[in-house]
Design a protein around this motif. Structure first.
Motif, PDB file in Angstrom:
ATOM      1  N   UNK A  46       0.814  -1.221   0.000  1.00 29.52           N
ATOM      2  CA  UNK A  46       0.000   0.000   0.000  1.00 29.52           C
ATOM      3  C   UNK A  46       0.849   1.274   0.000  1.00 29.52           C
ATOM      4  N   UNK A  47       2.161   1.130  -0.120  1.00 30.97           N
ATOM      5  CA  UNK A  47       3.039   2.300  -0.077  1.00 30.97           C
ATOM      6  C   UNK A  47       2.794   3.189  -1.298  1.00 30.97           C
ATOM      7  N   UNK A  48       2.613   4.519  -1.105  1.00 30.36           N
ATOM      8  CA  UNK A  48       2.297   5.398  -2.237  1.00 30.36           C
ATOM      9  C   UNK A  48       3.512   5.922  -2.973  1.00 30.36           C
ATOM     10  N   UNK A  49       4.699   5.473  -2.597  1.00 29.87           N
ATOM     11  CA  UNK A  49       5.922   6.047  -3.132  1.00 29.87           C
ATOM     12  C   UNK A  49       6.386   7.195  -2.250  1.00 29.87           C
ATOM     13  N   UNK A  50       7.638   7.593  -2.433  1.00 28.33           N
ATOM     14  CA  UNK A  50       8.165   8.699  -1.613  1.00 28.33           C
ATOM     15  C   UNK A  50       9.226   9.461  -2.375  1.00 28.33           C
ATOM     16  N   UNK A  51       9.405  10.705  -1.952  1.00 27.48           N
ATOM     17  CA  UNK A  51      10.432  11.543  -2.556  1.00 27.48           C
ATOM     18  C   UNK A  51      11.774  11.274  -1.895  1.00 27.48           C
ATOM     19  N   UNK A  52      12.843  11.617  -2.578  1.00 28.74           N
ATOM     20  CA  UNK A  52      14.186  11.409  -2.047  1.00 28.74           C
ATOM     21  C   UNK A  52      14.437  12.336  -0.867  1.00 28.74           C
ATOM     22  N   UNK A  53      14.782  11.753   0.269  1.00 34.24           N
ATOM     23  CA  UNK A  53      15.018  12.515   1.495  1.00 34.24           C
ATOM     24  C   UNK A  53      13.928  12.325   2.529  1.00 34.24           C
ATOM     25  N   UNK A 111       8.448  16.955   4.213  1.00 35.95           N
ATOM     26  CA  UNK A 111       8.342  17.702   2.958  1.00 35.95           C
ATOM     27  C   UNK A 111       9.447  18.745   2.850  1.00 35.95           C
ATOM     28  N   UNK A 112      10.114  19.017   3.965  1.00 34.07           N
ATOM     29  CA  UNK A 112      11.135  20.067   3.988  1.00 34.07           C
ATOM     30  C   UNK A 112      12.473  19.558   3.481  1.00 34.07           C
ATOM     31  N   UNK A 113      12.832  18.345   3.903  1.00 33.58           N
ATOM     32  CA  UNK A 113      14.163  17.805   3.593  1.00 33.58           C
ATOM     33  C   UNK A 113      14.056  16.798   2.452  1.00 33.58           C
ATOM     34  N   UNK A 114      13.580  17.246   1.300  1.00 36.27           N
ATOM     35  CA  UNK A 114      13.485  16.368   0.141  1.00 36.27           C
ATOM     36  C   UNK A 114      14.040  17.092  -1.078  1.00 36.27           C
ATOM     37  N   UNK A 115      14.443  16.283  -2.058  1.00 44.02           N
ATOM     38  CA  UNK A 115      14.918  16.826  -3.331  1.00 44.02           C
ATOM     39  C   UNK A 115      14.199  16.095  -4.459  1.00 44.02           C
ATOM     40  N   UNK A 116      13.684  16.885  -5.407  1.00 42.18           N
ATOM     41  CA  UNK A 116      12.964  16.308  -6.535  1.00 42.18           C
ATOM     42  C   UNK A 116      13.802  16.411  -7.800  1.00 42.18           C
ATOM     43  N   UNK A 117      14.101  15.286  -8.426  1.00 44.74           N
ATOM     44  CA  UNK A 117      14.837  15.362  -9.690  1.00 44.74           C
ATOM     45  C   UNK A 117      13.931  15.851 -10.807  1.00 44.74           C
ATOM     46  N   UNK A 132      17.557  20.712 -14.828  1.00 40.62           N
ATOM     47  CA  UNK A 132      17.958  20.686 -13.421  1.00 40.62           C
ATOM     48  C   UNK A 132      16.790  20.437 -12.504  1.00 40.62           C
ATOM     49  N   UNK A 133      17.040  19.783 -11.369  1.00 36.67           N
ATOM     50  CA  UNK A 133      15.998  19.553 -10.387  1.00 36.67           C
ATOM     51  C   UNK A 133      15.849  20.732  -9.462  1.00 36.67           C
ATOM     52  N   UNK A 134      15.061  20.574  -8.392  1.00 33.75           N
ATOM     53  CA  UNK A 134      14.906  21.658  -7.453  1.00 33.75           C
ATOM     54  C   UNK A 134      15.039  21.129  -6.037  1.00 33.75           C
ATOM     55  N   UNK A 135      14.877  22.035  -5.079  1.00 33.76           N
ATOM     56  CA  UNK A 135      15.053  21.661  -3.681  1.00 33.76           C
ATOM     57  C   UNK A 135      13.734  21.394  -3.013  1.00 33.76           C
ATOM     58  N   UNK A 182      18.632  21.172   6.940  1.00 29.32           N
ATOM     59  CA  UNK A 182      19.301  20.272   7.868  1.00 29.32           C
ATOM     60  C   UNK A 182      18.331  19.234   8.421  1.00 29.32           C
ATOM     61  N   UNK A 183      18.898  18.076   8.722  1.00 24.81           N
ATOM     62  CA  UNK A 183      18.147  17.022   9.417  1.00 24.81           C
ATOM     63  C   UNK A 183      19.107  16.341  10.379  1.00 24.81           C
ATOM     64  N   UNK A 184      18.702  16.219  11.613  1.00 26.66           N
ATOM     65  CA  UNK A 184      19.575  15.663  12.640  1.00 26.66           C
ATOM     66  C   UNK A 184      18.883  14.503  13.338  1.00 26.66           C
ATOM     67  N   UNK A 185      19.689  13.678  13.994  1.00 26.50           N
ATOM     68  CA  UNK A 185      19.087  12.523  14.642  1.00 26.50           C
ATOM     69  C   UNK A 185      19.823  12.173  15.928  1.00 26.50           C
ATOM     70  N   UNK A 186      19.130  11.379  16.716  1.00 29.58           N
ATOM     71  CA  UNK A 186      19.680  10.791  17.934  1.00 29.58           C
ATOM     72  C   UNK A 186      18.869   9.539  18.171  1.00 29.58           C
ATOM     73  N   UNK A 187      18.445   9.301  19.382  1.00 27.99           N
ATOM     74  CA  UNK A 187      17.527   8.202  19.666  1.00 27.99           C
ATOM     75  C   UNK A 187      18.172   6.852  19.537  1.00 27.99           C
ATOM     76  N   UNK A 188      17.340   5.804  19.700  1.00 26.47           N
ATOM     77  CA  UNK A 188      17.855   4.444  19.720  1.00 26.47           C
ATOM     78  C   UNK A 188      16.982   3.520  18.911  1.00 26.47           C
TER      79      UNK A 188
END
Length: 263
Positions: A30-37, A101-107, A113-116, A257-263
């Protein structure tokens, strides 16, 4: 952006990515697809009903129903050790997404050229191609690998460059895949720079050491090229890199930017 929902995912493939991480491919009908990032939330439920969930970046993109993750084990973690050591092919888990939706790139297609994928891209990006600079710390390379792969798959003409900070050669995620992207013909070739912080491979021209502002300045598109920049990694790494970029003259509005921590 497709509206996120909960899905049942079946583990289709799993293999060691590095000594402390695992690449896992999920089949999600059922996955609808996703953008890169983009990323997703993954939820595990124990036999007694206890649940735990964590967010993970997606290493794949596009309209397909197979989703690839690359999970790094966190010492003392609750979820990542199970995913790295115990999850088996055929097991089912729950995922929620796609998210982000913020941290994605569309070819773009047909060599344009693509965009941000942000409100400031649009007409300006189409009229004046700007290069894309990716900067990863450790497993933060996962969503950036999805962007670089999407760039190559679409034969996008946007200049792409990745600066990857990693401890040792053994800790490289997607080592063979990145080498292939870096060897691809122009205009889709990925300019790849790797900084090893603890141990460099034989023949390396740069001694191992932490990424610094000076090294960063050597290995990213210069301010005059007006690059769009994506940074992902542990919080201290991302904050340092973002500060150095702004101090060097890159507009904050050009940095995602995208940052992570957690376990």
């Amino acid at each position: 952006m497709t509206r996120a929902a909960w899905h049942v995912a079946t583990v289709a493939e799993a293999r060691q990515e590095t000594p402390t991480s695992r690449r896992i491919a999920l089949d999600i009908p059922t996955w609808p697809g996703n953008e890169a990032g983009a990323h997703l939330d993954l939820r595990l439920t124990a036999e007694d009903g206890y649940q735990a969930s964590r967010s993970y970046s997606i290493a794949s993109s596009g309209p397909g129903t197979r989703v690839v993750l690359a999970i790094a084990e966190v010492d003392g973690g609750e979820v990542s050790p199970f995913l790295v050591h115990d999850l088996q092919v055929g097991d089912q888990i729950e995922v929620h997404g796609p998210l982000g939706a913020f941290f994605v790139w569309r070819p773009a297609r047909d060599g344009a050229p693509g965009d941000a994928a942000d409100s400031s891209a649009g007409a300006d990006a189409a009229a004046m191609p700007r290069p894309v600079q990716l900067i990863a710390g450790g497993s933060g390379v996962v969503p950036l690998f999805a962007m670089a792969s999407a760039h190559a798959a679409a034969a996008d003409a946007t200049p792409f460059r990745l600066l990857y900070s990693v401890r040792t050669p053994e800790d490289l995620f997607f080592a063979d895949d990145l080498a292939a992207l870096a060897a691809a013909p122009e205009p889709t070739r990925l300019a790849l720079d790797v900084v090893y912080t603890r141990q460099a491979p034989a023949g390396a021209t740069r001694a191992p050491g932490r990424l610094t502002a000076d090294v960063l300045g050597e290995l990213v598109w210069p301010v005059e090229r007006e690059p769009r920049i994506f940074v992902c990694g542990p919080t201290p790494f991302v904050e340092s890199v973002a500060d150095w970029l702004v101090a060097a003259g890159h507009p904050a509005s050009s940095i995602r930017t995208e940052r992570f921590g957690g376990a």
